[in-house]
Design a protein around this motif. Structure first.
Motif, PDB file in Angstrom:
ATOM      1  N   GLN A 203       0.829  -1.201   0.000  1.00  0.00           N
ATOM      2  CA  GLN A 203       0.000   0.000   0.000  1.00  0.00           C
ATOM      3  C   GLN A 203       0.868   1.257   0.000  1.00  0.00           C
ATOM      4  OE1 GLN A 203      -3.259   0.118  -0.131  1.00  0.00           O
ATOM      5  NE2 GLN A 203      -4.060  -1.849   0.581  1.00  0.00           N
ATOM      6  N   PRO A 204       0.562   2.220  -0.855  1.00  0.00           N
ATOM      7  CA  PRO A 204       1.268   3.499  -0.782  1.00  0.00           C
ATOM      8  C   PRO A 204       0.869   4.232   0.493  1.00  0.00           C
ATOM      9  CG  PRO A 204      -0.563   3.640  -2.314  1.00  0.00           C
ATOM     10  CD  PRO A 204      -0.477   2.204  -1.894  1.00  0.00           C
ATOM     11  N   PRO A 205       1.650   5.209   0.918  1.00  0.00           N
ATOM     12  CA  PRO A 205       1.304   5.954   2.134  1.00  0.00           C
ATOM     13  C   PRO A 205      -0.063   6.621   2.014  1.00  0.00           C
ATOM     14  CG  PRO A 205       3.543   6.467   1.423  1.00  0.00           C
ATOM     15  CD  PRO A 205       2.918   5.673   0.326  1.00  0.00           C
ATOM     16  N   THR A 206      -0.809   6.640   3.106  1.00  0.00           N
ATOM     17  CA  THR A 206      -2.109   7.310   3.127  1.00  0.00           C
ATOM     18  C   THR A 206      -1.932   8.814   2.936  1.00  0.00           C
ATOM     19  OG1 THR A 206      -3.064   5.656   4.611  1.00  0.00           O
ATOM     20  CG2 THR A 206      -4.143   7.805   4.539  1.00  0.00           C
ATOM     21  N   PRO A 207      -2.565   9.414   1.928  1.00  0.00           N
ATOM     22  CA  PRO A 207      -2.441  10.864   1.749  1.00  0.00           C
ATOM     23  C   PRO A 207      -3.401  11.613   2.677  1.00  0.00           C
ATOM     24  CG  PRO A 207      -3.633   9.889  -0.108  1.00  0.00           C
ATOM     25  CD  PRO A 207      -3.300   8.771   0.832  1.00  0.00           C
ATOM     26  N   LEU A 208      -2.847  12.431   3.544  1.00  0.00           N
ATOM     27  CA  LEU A 208      -3.641  13.247   4.466  1.00  0.00           C
ATOM     28  C   LEU A 208      -3.453  14.719   4.121  1.00  0.00           C
ATOM     29  CD1 LEU A 208      -5.257  13.927   7.072  1.00  0.00           C
ATOM     30  CD2 LEU A 208      -3.094  13.762   8.331  1.00  0.00           C
ATOM     31  N   VAL A 209      -4.571  15.415   3.924  1.00  0.00           N
ATOM     32  CA  VAL A 209      -4.536  16.856   3.701  1.00  0.00           C
ATOM     33  C   VAL A 209      -5.150  17.540   4.915  1.00  0.00           C
ATOM     34  CG1 VAL A 209      -5.227  18.780   2.234  1.00  0.00           C
ATOM     35  CG2 VAL A 209      -4.744  16.538   1.209  1.00  0.00           C
ATOM     36  N   TRP A 229       2.304   8.584   6.908  1.00  0.00           N
ATOM     37  CA  TRP A 229       1.326   9.090   5.949  1.00  0.00           C
ATOM     38  C   TRP A 229       1.940  10.201   5.096  1.00  0.00           C
ATOM     39  CZ3 TRP A 229      -3.783   9.572   9.299  1.00  0.00           C
ATOM     40  CH2 TRP A 229      -4.162   8.281   9.709  1.00  0.00           C
ATOM     41  N   ASP A 230       1.400  10.361   3.905  1.00  0.00           N
ATOM     42  CA  ASP A 230       1.849  11.392   2.971  1.00  0.00           C
ATOM     43  C   ASP A 230       1.100  12.681   3.301  1.00  0.00           C
ATOM     44  OD1 ASP A 230       3.019  12.661   0.869  1.00  0.00           O
ATOM     45  OD2 ASP A 230       1.717  11.802  -0.650  1.00  0.00           O
ATOM     46  N   LEU A 231       1.788  13.643   3.858  1.00  0.00           N
ATOM     47  CA  LEU A 231       1.152  14.785   4.515  1.00  0.00           C
ATOM     48  C   LEU A 231       1.212  16.055   3.666  1.00  0.00           C
ATOM     49  CD1 LEU A 231      -0.123  15.992   7.106  1.00  0.00           C
ATOM     50  CD2 LEU A 231       2.200  16.342   7.949  1.00  0.00           C
ATOM     51  N   THR A 232       0.063  16.741   3.577  1.00  0.00           N
ATOM     52  CA  THR A 232      -0.014  18.062   2.962  1.00  0.00           C
ATOM     53  C   THR A 232      -0.737  18.990   3.930  1.00  0.00           C
ATOM     54  OG1 THR A 232      -0.099  17.179   0.716  1.00  0.00           O
ATOM     55  CG2 THR A 232      -0.891  19.430   1.033  1.00  0.00           C
ATOM     56  N   VAL A 233      -0.158  20.140   4.174  1.00  0.00           N
ATOM     57  CA  VAL A 233      -0.782  21.157   5.025  1.00  0.00           C
ATOM     58  C   VAL A 233      -1.163  22.343   4.147  1.00  0.00           C
ATOM     59  CG1 VAL A 233      -0.463  22.767   6.944  1.00  0.00           C
ATOM     60  CG2 VAL A 233       0.492  20.450   7.078  1.00  0.00           C
ATOM     61  N   VAL A 234      -2.430  22.758   4.240  1.00  0.00           N
ATOM     62  CA  VAL A 234      -2.921  23.891   3.448  1.00  0.00           C
ATOM     63  C   VAL A 234      -3.218  25.048   4.388  1.00  0.00           C
ATOM     64  CG1 VAL A 234      -4.666  24.705   1.833  1.00  0.00           C
ATOM     65  CG2 VAL A 234      -3.935  22.307   1.767  1.00  0.00           C
ATOM     66  N   ASP A 235      -2.534  26.168   4.185  1.00  0.00           N
ATOM     67  CA  ASP A 235      -2.737  27.357   5.010  1.00  0.00           C
ATOM     68  C   ASP A 235      -3.530  28.380   4.211  1.00  0.00           C
ATOM     69  OD1 ASP A 235      -2.673  29.487   6.709  1.00  0.00           O
ATOM     70  OD2 ASP A 235      -0.507  29.797   6.636  1.00  0.00           O
ATOM     71  N   CYS A 236      -4.775  28.581   4.603  1.00  0.00           N
ATOM     72  CA  CYS A 236      -5.651  29.520   3.882  1.00  0.00           C
ATOM     73  C   CYS A 236      -5.315  30.976   4.179  1.00  0.00           C
ATOM     74  CB  CYS A 236      -7.108  29.235   4.222  1.00  0.00           C
ATOM     75  SG  CYS A 236      -7.683  27.629   3.658  1.00  0.00           S
ATOM     76  N   ARG A 237      -4.429  31.201   5.137  1.00  0.00           N
ATOM     77  CA  ARG A 237      -4.005  32.569   5.443  1.00  0.00           C
ATOM     78  C   ARG A 237      -2.736  32.944   4.682  1.00  0.00           C
ATOM     79  NH1 ARG A 237      -8.118  34.918   6.694  1.00  0.00           N
ATOM     80  NH2 ARG A 237      -8.861  33.213   5.393  1.00  0.00           N
ATOM     81  N   ILE A 266      -7.317  15.822  -4.656  1.00  0.00           N
ATOM     82  CA  ILE A 266      -8.059  14.886  -3.811  1.00  0.00           C
ATOM     83  C   ILE A 266      -8.444  13.676  -4.658  1.00  0.00           C
ATOM     84  CG2 ILE A 266     -10.096  14.532  -2.365  1.00  0.00           C
ATOM     85  CD1 ILE A 266      -8.266  16.606  -1.194  1.00  0.00           C
ATOM     86  N   ASP A 267      -8.131  12.451  -4.156  1.00  0.00           N
ATOM     87  CA  ASP A 267      -8.580  11.259  -4.861  1.00  0.00           C
ATOM     88  C   ASP A 267      -9.246  10.290  -3.890  1.00  0.00           C
ATOM     89  OD1 ASP A 267      -6.544  10.004  -3.433  1.00  0.00           O
ATOM     90  OD2 ASP A 267      -5.208   9.798  -5.149  1.00  0.00           O
ATOM     91  N   ASP A 268      -9.518   9.069  -4.359  1.00  0.00           N
ATOM     92  CA  ASP A 268     -10.252   8.089  -3.549  1.00  0.00           C
ATOM     93  C   ASP A 268      -9.525   7.693  -2.275  1.00  0.00           C
ATOM     94  OD1 ASP A 268     -11.916   8.205  -5.681  1.00  0.00           O
ATOM     95  OD2 ASP A 268     -11.550   6.179  -6.397  1.00  0.00           O
ATOM     96  N   TYR A 269      -8.193   7.863  -2.243  1.00  0.00           N
ATOM     97  CA  TYR A 269      -7.405   7.434  -1.094  1.00  0.00           C
ATOM     98  C   TYR A 269      -7.208   8.555  -0.067  1.00  0.00           C
ATOM     99  CZ  TYR A 269      -6.209   3.697  -4.379  1.00  0.00           C
ATOM    100  OH  TYR A 269      -6.275   2.668  -5.279  1.00  0.00           O
ATOM    101  N   THR A 270      -7.539   9.780  -0.440  1.00  0.00           N
ATOM    102  CA  THR A 270      -7.214  10.936   0.393  1.00  0.00           C
ATOM    103  C   THR A 270      -8.120  11.036   1.616  1.00  0.00           C
ATOM    104  OG1 THR A 270      -6.561  12.124  -1.612  1.00  0.00           O
ATOM    105  CG2 THR A 270      -6.864  13.426   0.386  1.00  0.00           C
ATOM    106  N   VAL A 271      -7.503  11.303   2.762  1.00  0.00           N
ATOM    107  CA  VAL A 271      -8.262  11.631   3.974  1.00  0.00           C
ATOM    108  C   VAL A 271      -7.969  13.092   4.301  1.00  0.00           C
ATOM    109  CG1 VAL A 271      -8.280   9.283   4.864  1.00  0.00           C
ATOM    110  CG2 VAL A 271      -6.402  10.771   5.479  1.00  0.00           C
ATOM    111  N   THR A 272      -8.981  13.784   4.833  1.00  0.00           N
ATOM    112  CA  THR A 272      -8.846  15.225   5.020  1.00  0.00           C
ATOM    113  C   THR A 272      -9.299  15.644   6.418  1.00  0.00           C
ATOM    114  OG1 THR A 272     -11.069  15.669   4.139  1.00  0.00           O
ATOM    115  CG2 THR A 272      -9.249  15.644   2.562  1.00  0.00           C
ATOM    116  N   VAL A 273      -8.653  16.673   6.931  1.00  0.00           N
ATOM    117  CA  VAL A 273      -9.027  17.266   8.212  1.00  0.00           C
ATOM    118  C   VAL A 273      -9.179  18.768   7.996  1.00  0.00           C
ATOM    119  CG1 VAL A 273      -8.310  17.754  10.576  1.00  0.00           C
ATOM    120  CG2 VAL A 273      -7.842  15.504   9.567  1.00  0.00           C
ATOM    121  N   VAL A 274     -10.351  19.302   8.356  1.00  0.00           N
ATOM    122  CA  VAL A 274     -10.639  20.723   8.168  1.00  0.00           C
ATOM    123  C   VAL A 274     -10.601  21.395   9.533  1.00  0.00           C
ATOM    124  CG1 VAL A 274     -12.285  22.405   7.262  1.00  0.00           C
ATOM    125  CG2 VAL A 274     -12.095  20.136   6.198  1.00  0.00           C
ATOM    126  N   MET A 275      -9.606  22.266   9.741  1.00  0.00           N
ATOM    127  CA  MET A 275      -9.432  22.904  11.049  1.00  0.00           C
ATOM    128  C   MET A 275      -8.797  24.287  10.894  1.00  0.00           C
ATOM    129  SD  MET A 275      -6.459  20.240  12.431  1.00  0.00           S
ATOM    130  CE  MET A 275      -6.524  20.911  14.073  1.00  0.00           C
TER     131      MET A 275
END
Length: 385
Positions: A203-209, A229-237, A266-275
């Motif tokens: 399994q490839p690393p779980t992509p977390l945004v 996990w394969d990590l991406t951080v999105v800063d809206c500021r 975003i694809d079928d494997y992506t998990v996301t956290v909105v904070m």
């Protein structure tokens, strides 16, 4: 970094230092065991070990096997029967009433097919792959212990197995494992005997945004990074200081809510956290995520806030169905009474892990089924051509 990634890095460093390296892989288990098929450990001739195949009870014994039984370079299988009373006499005393079979093989950089290089490619290119490894042989069959078949996402096959009947059945079963994304152990009957094969899904690393770059997002990122996990951080500021706050992130995206949909994949494997802690930012992000194929959408904040999001989206004409709402988790996290950033992060990561493995996050003592996924053998009868 997870265990598999550490093993791959350990192999690279061992090659540079001139060490002889071995790989121990749990290929079959019966009953209660600490690790399941697919658990791996890298061992060098100097005694360095990376990864585990048990709770720490078998590792030294496996090392001794690499020193005493593998001078020819041929792969071996060692069986640890913890159901027998001799388990205590031998000094293991594992406390797990099961049987573990471990394949031990010497690693060579130029071997074909090369399972180490294949695994590294799966992780680097973030795609699924299948490795089918022969670990038991009965009868006069022209198959070697440790022989393999590799299945790539495009259907490409690499194998050193010569038995055509076995190859055809392995290809079919590897394709099933690829579609199901699950490993299994298969038993194949041939005209002159039988073989057992561990069909492993890499399994490839779980992509977390993570949408949001506040200080409470840092422990979420740290725990995800510890799991590999394969990590991406999105800063809206769009704050440049964010890159210093998240040095462990694979990617940091500085954005604003108006264009965020153009910058995040975003694809079928992506998990996301909105904070983001900003209502309008979160609303715009949910507008993007709900129609997407994201596997998990977690939203920080109370339930009423999430319900207000859904109502505002409805008023904007955003259509969402029941299936999409099943992926939405708000409030986010497992109910563990967390009230600190670190505790909340544990609750969030635990919930995502439960979703990925289709579990409910309950106490294990209340579980009536086996803790681990079953790898029951499948009997395949192969007829001569």
């Amino acid at each position: 970094m997870n265990e598999l990634q550490a093993i791959l890095e350990g192999f690279e460093s061992s090659q540079k230092s001139g060490e002889i390296t071995f790989l121990a892989t749990v290929v079959k288990t019966e009953g209660s065991t600490y690790r399941r098929p697919g658990a791996k450990m890298l061992i060098t001739n100097t005694g360095r070990m990376i990864g585990t195949i048990s709770a720490g009870c078998l590792e030294n014994d496996v090392f001794q096997h690499t020193q005493q039984r593998m001078s020819s370079g041929e792969a071996i299988v060692v069986t640890y029967d913890n159901t027998a009373s001799e388990d205590i006499l031998w000094g293991f005393g594992l406390g797990c009433n099961g049987i573990v079979q471990v394949l031990i093989e010497r690693l060579e950089r130029e071997s074909t097919p090369n399972a180490i290089a294949f695994t590294q490619e799966c992780l680097n290119k973030k795609h699924l792959g299948i490795i089918a490894t022969v670990f038991a042989i009965e009868g006069a069959i022209n198959v070697k212990l440790g022989s393999r078949l590799l299945l790539y996402p495009d259907g490409k096959i690499i194998t050193d197995i010569k038995e055509q009947n076995l190859i055809q059945s392995l290809i079919a079963d590897a394709q099933v494992a690829f579609a199901n994304q699950k490993s299994r152990v298969n038993n194949y009957h041939l005209p002159l005997g039988s073989v057992e094969v561990f069909i492993e899904a890499i399994q490839p690393p779980t992509p977390l945004v993570i949408f949001g770059a506040g200080y409470d997002a840092v422990p979420v990122a740290q725990f995800a990074q510890a799991l590999g996990w394969d990590l991406t951080v999105v800063d809206c500021r769009a704050n440049e200081a964010t890159k210093e706050r998240f040095p462990i992130a694979c990617d940091v995206i500085l954005s604003c809510r108006e264009v965020i949909h153009k910058q995040v994949f975003i694809d079928d494997y992506t998990v996301t956290v909105v904070m983001t802690h900003n209502y309008l930012d979160d609303l715009e992000i949910l507008k993007m995520l709900l129609p997407s194929s994201a596997r998990y959408i977690g939203v920080l904040g109370p339930k009423l806030r999430t319900e207000r999001f859904l109502e505002d989206l409805r008023l904007q004409g955003i259509v969402y169905n029941t299936q999409q709402l099943k992926r939405l988790h708000g409030p986010i996290g497992i109910d563990i009474g967390a009230d600190t950033p670190e505790g909340i992060a544990i609750a969030i990561i635990a919930e995502i892990q439960a979703v990925l493995t289709n579990r409910n996050g309950n106490f294990l003592r209340n579980r009536n089924q086996p803790i681990h996924q079953s790898y029951a053998s499948n009997l395949n009868l192969l007829l001569p051509t």
